[in-house]
Design an enzyme around this catalytic site. Structure first.
Site, PDB file in Angstrom:
ATOM      1  N   TYR A   1     -15.086   0.291   9.324  1.00 53.42           N
ATOM      2  CA  TYR A   1     -13.694   0.701   9.519  1.00 53.42           C
ATOM      3  C   TYR A   1     -13.470   1.174  10.965  1.00 53.42           C
ATOM      4  O   TYR A   1     -12.585   0.664  11.664  1.00 53.42           O
ATOM      5  CB  TYR A   1     -13.362   1.819   8.534  1.00 53.42           C
ATOM      6  CG  TYR A   1     -11.925   2.285   8.554  1.00 53.42           C
ATOM      7  CD1 TYR A   1     -10.892   1.458   8.133  1.00 53.42           C
ATOM      8  CD2 TYR A   1     -11.606   3.577   8.972  1.00 53.42           C
ATOM      9  CE1 TYR A   1      -9.568   1.902   8.131  1.00 53.42           C
ATOM     10  CE2 TYR A   1     -10.286   4.022   8.964  1.00 53.42           C
ATOM     11  CZ  TYR A   1      -9.278   3.193   8.548  1.00 53.42           C
ATOM     12  OH  TYR A   1      -7.972   3.636   8.544  1.00 53.42           O
TER      13      TYR A   1
ATOM     14  N   GLY B   1       0.825  -1.215   0.000  1.00 56.53           N
ATOM     15  CA  GLY B   1       0.000   0.000   0.000  1.00 56.53           C
ATOM     16  C   GLY B   1       0.854   1.259   0.000  1.00 56.53           C
ATOM     17  O   GLY B   1       2.089   1.193  -0.042  1.00 56.53           O
TER      18      GLY B   1
ATOM     19  N   ASN C   1      -4.666 -12.679  13.893  1.00 52.35           N
ATOM     20  CA  ASN C   1      -3.634 -13.553  13.324  1.00 52.35           C
ATOM     21  C   ASN C   1      -2.239 -12.965  13.519  1.00 52.35           C
ATOM     22  O   ASN C   1      -1.271 -13.685  13.768  1.00 52.35           O
ATOM     23  CB  ASN C   1      -3.923 -13.797  11.834  1.00 52.35           C
ATOM     24  CG  ASN C   1      -5.139 -14.701  11.652  1.00 52.35           C
ATOM     25  OD1 ASN C   1      -5.396 -15.582  12.470  1.00 52.35           O
ATOM     26  ND2 ASN C   1      -5.902 -14.481  10.584  1.00 52.35           N
TER      27      ASN C   1
ATOM     28  N   PHE D   1      -5.878  -5.842  -2.325  1.00 49.71           N
ATOM     29  CA  PHE D   1      -7.248  -5.306  -2.377  1.00 49.71           C
ATOM     30  C   PHE D   1      -7.196  -3.814  -2.721  1.00 49.71           C
ATOM     31  O   PHE D   1      -7.898  -3.343  -3.606  1.00 49.71           O
ATOM     32  CB  PHE D   1      -7.967  -5.549  -1.044  1.00 49.71           C
ATOM     33  CG  PHE D   1      -9.383  -5.037  -1.011  1.00 49.71           C
ATOM     34  CD1 PHE D   1     -10.397  -5.702  -1.701  1.00 49.71           C
ATOM     35  CD2 PHE D   1      -9.716  -3.891  -0.296  1.00 49.71           C
ATOM     36  CE1 PHE D   1     -11.708  -5.229  -1.674  1.00 49.71           C
ATOM     37  CE2 PHE D   1     -11.020  -3.416  -0.268  1.00 49.71           C
ATOM     38  CZ  PHE D   1     -12.022  -4.084  -0.958  1.00 49.71           C
TER      39      PHE D   1
END
Ligand code: UDP
Length: 329
Positions: free
Chosen positions: A148, A15, A102, A39
């Site tokens: 978000y 990103g 995770n 994404f």
């Protein structure tokens, strides 16, 4: 760890911010692994790194567990622009929470240090201004931004519990609106929209009457703060927050220079005087925060850091980037 070769994992490292962080860390001689499902990230952000023998790219969605032995893990995996995080809201809240879990599980098993990038959105539409880290926020749990906002708030809770329950070394920051070169021209955020619109002679889309404010931080200032914070000894971090009665180490990182969206539009137009663009007003998106400015007292005290690049310097640099990007296309 400062000065030594480290093994570093960056989730969301393809990103806008993650790719620049990866480049910096590689330049310092460490090994960098990037995990990204692309994404909103893009391989074009990391093309120049792919041939580096100390760089690894893994195409993976961190809502599924992952494994590896790293000294440091930076968690930046999450779409951050409203148009993108609202495109697939369920994926947004999943990556915020499951991705965080995770990441923390891996850190727990491997004793890695974690750096989590949270957001000023945890303050919602704030009733306290400027926002200190101790403010709990004003968030609509059901609105279009909540995937978000609440995802990021839940991720913070999870970090707090992994610190309290298991003693994982987690450092968190809340990033305020950040801009600069390598932003995607269709990122959808206000600075990239206004610059691209002005350069292309389109009218600037102001949502609402443009009186809402934001505080804009140049990306290099953010990266400086992140690296300084990650390098601090754990004891120093713990002591600092204990002294302030804060159960977890969280810092606001942003530039307190506050501008209305109309001021930003006018500044952009004045920096591209050849443009024929004008202002056009569009409806204000639901739950759009009215004001936002970080209180950065703690970041200054702990990191000896403060932003160096004001909007009047950062905006022209970003315009130059978009000018050459658009010319190449
Ligand atoms: N905004 C705008 N025109 C645009 C994009 C955004 O007026 O083309 C406004 C938006 O409504 C918000 C502010 O600019 O008030 C910042 O929006 P952005 O999406 O950049 O970030 P965030 O809302 O997440 O702070």
């Amino acid at each position: 760890m400062n000065g030594l070769t480290k093994k570093v994992l960056i989730t969301g490292g393809a990103g806008f911010i993650g790719s620049q962080l990866a480049r910096r860390i590689l330049n310092e001689g460490s090994e960098v692994t990037v995990i990204d499902n692309l994404f909103t990230g893009s391989k074009s952000n990391i093309y120049d790194l792919l041939d580096n023998p100390r760089f690894t790219f893994l195409m993976h969605d961190i809502t599924q567990p992952f494994w590896g032995q790293f000294d440091e893990i930076y968690n930046l995996a999450c779409p951050a622009s409203p148009i993108h995080y609202q495109r697939n809201p369920v994926e947004t809240i999943k990556v915020s929470f499951l991705g965080m879990m995770n990441t923390l599980e891996l850190a727990l098993k491997t004793k890695a240090r974690v750096f989590h990038t949270s957001t000023s959105e945890v303050y919602g539409d704030p009733h306290v201004h400027p926002q200190p880290e101790t403010y709990w926020g004003n968030v609509n749990t059901l609105g279009p931004r909540s995937c978000y906002d609440e995802g990021k708030r839940a991720a913070e809770s999870l970090c707090a519990d992994y610190i309290r329950e298991y003693g994982v070394d987690v450092r968190m920051i809340r990033i305020f609106n950040t801009y600069g070169p390598f932003m995607h021209p269709r990122d959808g955020r206000v600075i990239s929209n206004f610059i691209v619109q002005t350069l292309q002679g389109e009218n600037l889309t102001l949502y609402g009457d443009g009186s809402q404010s934001r505080s804009f931080q140049y990306v290099d200032d953010l990266l400086d703060a992140m690296q300084k914070y990650m390098e601090l000894p754990l004891k120093k971090v713990q002591q600092f927050f204990q002294d302030r009665n804060m159960p977890v180490p969280v810092l606001n990182v942003g530039n307190p220079g506050e501008f209305s969206i109309k001021e930003l539009a006018e500044m952009t137009l004045s920096l591209i005087p050849e443009s024929k663009s004008e202002l056009t007003f569009k409806p204000l998106p639901e739950d759009d925060p009215k004001r936002r400015r970080p209180d950065i007292t703690w970041a200054k005290e702990l990191l000896g850091w403060e932003p160096r690049i004001a909007l009047k310097e950062g905006l022209p640099k970003t315009i130059e980037y978009f000018r050459s990007f658009i010319k190449q296309k």
